[in-house]
Design a protein around this motif. Structure first.
Motif, PDB file in Angstrom:
ATOM      1  N   SER A 104      51.847  75.047 -31.451  1.00 16.73           N
ATOM      2  CA  SER A 104      50.805  74.030 -31.606  1.00 16.73           C
ATOM      3  C   SER A 104      50.770  73.114 -30.396  1.00 16.73           C
ATOM      4  O   SER A 104      51.797  72.879 -29.741  1.00 16.73           O
ATOM      5  CB  SER A 104      51.077  73.194 -32.865  1.00 16.73           C
ATOM      6  OG  SER A 104      50.164  72.130 -32.992  1.00 16.73           O
ATOM      7  N   GLU A 105      49.580  72.563 -30.137  1.00 21.17           N
ATOM      8  CA  GLU A 105      49.436  71.562 -29.078  1.00 21.17           C
ATOM      9  C   GLU A 105      49.813  70.166 -29.573  1.00 21.17           C
ATOM     10  O   GLU A 105      49.710  69.206 -28.807  1.00 21.17           O
ATOM     11  CB  GLU A 105      47.988  71.518 -28.586  1.00 21.17           C
ATOM     12  CG  GLU A 105      47.542  72.748 -27.822  1.00 21.17           C
ATOM     13  CD  GLU A 105      46.119  72.598 -27.321  1.00 21.17           C
ATOM     14  OE1 GLU A 105      45.873  72.948 -26.139  1.00 21.17           O
ATOM     15  OE2 GLU A 105      45.254  72.120 -28.087  1.00 21.17           O
ATOM     16  N   LEU A 106      50.259  70.042 -30.805  1.00 16.82           N
ATOM     17  CA  LEU A 106      50.566  68.729 -31.354  1.00 16.82           C
ATOM     18  C   LEU A 106      51.496  67.906 -30.465  1.00 16.82           C
ATOM     19  O   LEU A 106      51.251  66.704 -30.273  1.00 16.82           O
ATOM     20  CB  LEU A 106      51.171  68.876 -32.763  1.00 16.82           C
ATOM     21  CG  LEU A 106      51.345  67.564 -33.530  1.00 16.82           C
ATOM     22  CD1 LEU A 106      49.996  67.028 -33.991  1.00 16.82           C
ATOM     23  CD2 LEU A 106      52.274  67.760 -34.731  1.00 16.82           C
ATOM     24  N   PRO A 107      52.563  68.473 -29.898  1.00 13.76           N
ATOM     25  CA  PRO A 107      53.433  67.676 -29.030  1.00 13.76           C
ATOM     26  C   PRO A 107      52.693  67.039 -27.850  1.00 13.76           C
ATOM     27  O   PRO A 107      53.043  65.935 -27.409  1.00 13.76           O
ATOM     28  CB  PRO A 107      54.476  68.690 -28.551  1.00 13.76           C
ATOM     29  CG  PRO A 107      54.545  69.703 -29.647  1.00 13.76           C
ATOM     30  CD  PRO A 107      53.129  69.829 -30.121  1.00 13.76           C
ATOM     31  N   LEU A 108      51.657  67.722 -27.328  1.00 11.56           N
ATOM     32  CA  LEU A 108      50.899  67.170 -26.209  1.00 11.56           C
ATOM     33  C   LEU A 108      50.094  65.949 -26.634  1.00 11.56           C
ATOM     34  O   LEU A 108      49.916  65.009 -25.859  1.00 11.56           O
ATOM     35  CB  LEU A 108      49.954  68.234 -25.634  1.00 11.56           C
ATOM     36  CG  LEU A 108      50.619  69.494 -25.062  1.00 11.56           C
ATOM     37  CD1 LEU A 108      49.555  70.470 -24.578  1.00 11.56           C
ATOM     38  CD2 LEU A 108      51.572  69.139 -23.923  1.00 11.56           C
ATOM     39  N   PHE A 109      49.621  65.946 -27.863  1.00  8.15           N
ATOM     40  CA  PHE A 109      48.865  64.804 -28.375  1.00  8.15           C
ATOM     41  C   PHE A 109      49.803  63.681 -28.797  1.00  8.15           C
ATOM     42  O   PHE A 109      49.472  62.501 -28.665  1.00  8.15           O
ATOM     43  CB  PHE A 109      47.975  65.246 -29.538  1.00  8.15           C
ATOM     44  CG  PHE A 109      46.766  66.023 -29.101  1.00  8.15           C
ATOM     45  CD1 PHE A 109      45.539  65.398 -28.929  1.00  8.15           C
ATOM     46  CD2 PHE A 109      46.850  67.379 -28.838  1.00  8.15           C
ATOM     47  CE1 PHE A 109      44.422  66.104 -28.503  1.00  8.15           C
ATOM     48  CE2 PHE A 109      45.744  68.106 -28.416  1.00  8.15           C
ATOM     49  CZ  PHE A 109      44.525  67.469 -28.245  1.00  8.15           C
ATOM     50  N   LEU A 110      50.977  64.022 -29.284  1.00  5.39           N
ATOM     51  CA  LEU A 110      51.965  63.000 -29.633  1.00  5.39           C
ATOM     52  C   LEU A 110      52.445  62.252 -28.393  1.00  5.39           C
ATOM     53  O   LEU A 110      52.680  61.038 -28.440  1.00  5.39           O
ATOM     54  CB  LEU A 110      53.160  63.637 -30.351  1.00  5.39           C
ATOM     55  CG  LEU A 110      52.945  64.044 -31.812  1.00  5.39           C
ATOM     56  CD1 LEU A 110      54.112  64.892 -32.300  1.00  5.39           C
ATOM     57  CD2 LEU A 110      52.776  62.808 -32.690  1.00  5.39           C
ATOM     58  N   SER A 111      52.577  62.970 -27.286  1.00  6.98           N
ATOM     59  CA  SER A 111      53.055  62.351 -26.046  1.00  6.98           C
ATOM     60  C   SER A 111      51.968  61.589 -25.307  1.00  6.98           C
ATOM     61  O   SER A 111      52.253  60.838 -24.373  1.00  6.98           O
ATOM     62  CB  SER A 111      53.637  63.423 -25.131  1.00  6.98           C
ATOM     63  OG  SER A 111      52.616  64.294 -24.662  1.00  6.98           O
ATOM     64  N   GLY A 112      50.716  61.790 -25.692  1.00 11.72           N
ATOM     65  CA  GLY A 112      49.615  61.124 -25.005  1.00 11.72           C
ATOM     66  C   GLY A 112      49.050  61.917 -23.851  1.00 11.72           C
ATOM     67  O   GLY A 112      48.111  61.458 -23.188  1.00 11.72           O
ATOM     68  N   GLN A 113      49.610  63.104 -23.585  1.00  8.16           N
ATOM     69  CA  GLN A 113      49.081  63.931 -22.507  1.00  8.16           C
ATOM     70  C   GLN A 113      47.655  64.376 -22.813  1.00  8.16           C
ATOM     71  O   GLN A 113      46.844  64.564 -21.909  1.00  8.16           O
ATOM     72  CB  GLN A 113      49.973  65.161 -22.289  1.00  8.16           C
ATOM     73  CG  GLN A 113      51.326  64.858 -21.689  1.00  8.16           C
ATOM     74  CD  GLN A 113      52.175  66.109 -21.570  1.00  8.16           C
ATOM     75  OE1 GLN A 113      53.084  66.356 -22.358  1.00  8.16           O
ATOM     76  NE2 GLN A 113      51.847  66.923 -20.566  1.00  8.16           N
ATOM     77  N   LYS A 114      47.371  64.548 -24.083  1.00 10.24           N
ATOM     78  CA  LYS A 114      46.024  64.876 -24.523  1.00 10.24           C
ATOM     79  C   LYS A 114      45.612  63.881 -25.598  1.00 10.24           C
ATOM     80  O   LYS A 114      46.463  63.353 -26.320  1.00 10.24           O
ATOM     81  CB  LYS A 114      45.943  66.309 -25.059  1.00 10.24           C
ATOM     82  CG  LYS A 114      46.146  67.383 -23.989  1.00 10.24           C
ATOM     83  CD  LYS A 114      45.773  68.770 -24.511  1.00 10.24           C
ATOM     84  CE  LYS A 114      45.820  69.806 -23.390  1.00 10.24           C
ATOM     85  NZ  LYS A 114      45.339  71.134 -23.847  1.00 10.24           N
ATOM     86  N   THR A 115      44.298  63.640 -25.700  1.00 10.81           N
ATOM     87  CA  THR A 115      43.783  62.681 -26.681  1.00 10.81           C
ATOM     88  C   THR A 115      42.585  63.264 -27.417  1.00 10.81           C
ATOM     89  O   THR A 115      41.924  64.188 -26.921  1.00 10.81           O
ATOM     90  CB  THR A 115      43.363  61.365 -26.000  1.00 10.81           C
ATOM     91  OG1 THR A 115      42.346  61.647 -25.017  1.00 10.81           O
ATOM     92  CG2 THR A 115      44.543  60.684 -25.324  1.00 10.81           C
ATOM     93  N   LEU A 116      42.293  62.705 -28.585  1.00 15.02           N
ATOM     94  CA  LEU A 116      41.134  63.103 -29.362  1.00 15.02           C
ATOM     95  C   LEU A 116      39.956  62.205 -29.003  1.00 15.02           C
ATOM     96  O   LEU A 116      40.085  60.982 -28.969  1.00 15.02           O
ATOM     97  CB  LEU A 116      41.437  63.000 -30.859  1.00 15.02           C
ATOM     98  CG  LEU A 116      42.498  63.963 -31.395  1.00 15.02           C
ATOM     99  CD1 LEU A 116      42.930  63.564 -32.809  1.00 15.02           C
ATOM    100  CD2 LEU A 116      41.981  65.403 -31.378  1.00 15.02           C
TER     101      LEU A 116
END
Length: 382
Positions: A104-116
């Protein structure tokens, strides 16, 4: 019983994007927002609530399923990972060694590297890590614009002259697990990389809906499992006085849009469908009743009674023209979504009207043009 938490947003007329089964490809939401111009998103589970440590908690069977259907994994790599000579240990080692987030890409969104880009309202699905959901519920994890709706957390969206009230119920429906929380530590249930619904969650959702009831709102039940297949969810929709249900879990190539009046010959057939669901529940309940009742608190007993009221909620055999059950039979509209990789539903809301648009990649029938054996088998003329 905890007080329901509500989130409210106000936005002018616009589109609500409804999708399901991202399977960890969370960036796809931003791509779909760019394509559709949606102001917000409703997601129906299998979001991809996995982190790196989830790999140690997922069963071999579930892990193989995740690899088989993930859209994050290039086809060539997936073929290698699913070869018959790849052992479960080898599969885990290759996933762990990968530089990319295969689960999952979830870790990237948790770290702020990606955003919604826009607010997302989601339930969890059948394939998620309950430990990760527990961290979101305890506020240890947070992603801006990500809102998890569940038995206690609801949302109101004021858009285009309509107030949408979102109720959420995630997980699979498995009657033999309705009183089992598995590896969960609070009220949600799961284990081995999967999650399911519990009877107490259903009871809590009824309590939440009663506390926030507002006749001016348009109520939507968002679930992972389909009310068309799971009678207990159809009963829950009646109890919540829902106007729409939006669900997933069937993985069809086309979206489904229907009401019971359109697919049942009469209301008695609809009642029989719900009665069968009631029987399935009560058969299970009689086997565990004594054990459950001796181990629950007074607060949980109230929630259990709420759940039982849902199960026993059957339309009357003979109804008057203005009967509420008959109105639901004709007016409650159900949408079942394909996987996000295959299609979507758009609610276009303006001046109080909710218009709909469905998109789907559909089936590829081009093979028939080159299938000689199929053409030679054309029907004979009598």
């Amino acid at each position: 019983m905890s007080s329901p938490t509500s989130q409210t947003i106000n936005t002018p007329a616009g589109k609500v994007l409804c999708v399901a089964d991202l399977r960890g490809n969370i960036s796809q939401l931003n791509d779909l927002v760019d394509q559709t111009g949606a102001k917000l998103i409703i997601h129906c589970g299998d979001f991809g609530f996995y982190e790196r440590d989830s790999l140690n908690r997922i069963s071999d069977r579930t892990l193989k399923h995740l690899v088989q259907y993930s859209t994050l994994i290039p086809p060539a790599l997936r073929t290698r990972l699913l070869q018959s000579n790849v052992t479960p240990d080898s599969l885990r080692s290759q996933i762990k060694a990968s530089a990319t987030n295969i689960l999952s890409e979830l870790p990237l969104f948790l770290s702020g590297q990606k955003t919604l880009k826009v607010p997302v309202y989601t339930v969890w699905g059948a394939c998620e890590d309950v430990s990760v959901l527990e961290k979101f519920r305890s506020n240890e994890y947070f992603i801006n614009n990500l809102n998890i709706i569940d038995e206690s957390a609801t949302a109101v969206i004021d858009i285009g002259g309509v107030k949408l009230r979102l109720f959420g119920l995630g997980g699979a429906i498995a009657y033999h697990k309705l009183f089992d929380i598995g590896e969960g530590t609070s009220t949600i249930a799961g284990g081995s990389g999967t999650m399911w619904t519990t009877a107490l969650q259903i009871g809590q959702l009824v309590d939440t809906a009663q506390k926030v009831f507002d006749a001016t709102e348009t109520r939507i039940l968002v679930s992972h499992a389909s009310p068309g297949r799971e009678g207990i969810l159809a009963q829950l929709a009646l109890a919540l006085k829902a106007d729409f249900t939006i669900s997933a879990g069937l993985h069809f190539r086309y979206g489904i849009s229907y009401n019971e009046f359109g697919v049942q010959g009469d209301q008695e057939l609809y009642r029989n469908k719900l009665a069968n669901s009631q029987k399935n529940f009560m058969d299970m309940w009689e086997g565990v009743k004594g054990q459950v009742e001796s181990n629950i608190s007074e607060e949980q007993r109230i929630l259990l009674e709420n759940c039982l009221s849902v199960v026993n909620r059957l339309p009357a055999v003979n109804t008057m023209p203005n009967d509420k059950d008959e109105a639901a039979f004709k007016n409650l509209w159900n949408f079942n979504l394909p996987d996000a990789a295959s299609g979507l539903l758009l609610l276009d809301i303006n001046q109080g009207k909710i218009a709909t648009e469905t998109r789907s990649q559909g089936f590829n029938f081009s093979y028939r043009r080159n299938n000689v054996s199929l053409r030679s088998g054309s029907p004979a003329i009598a």
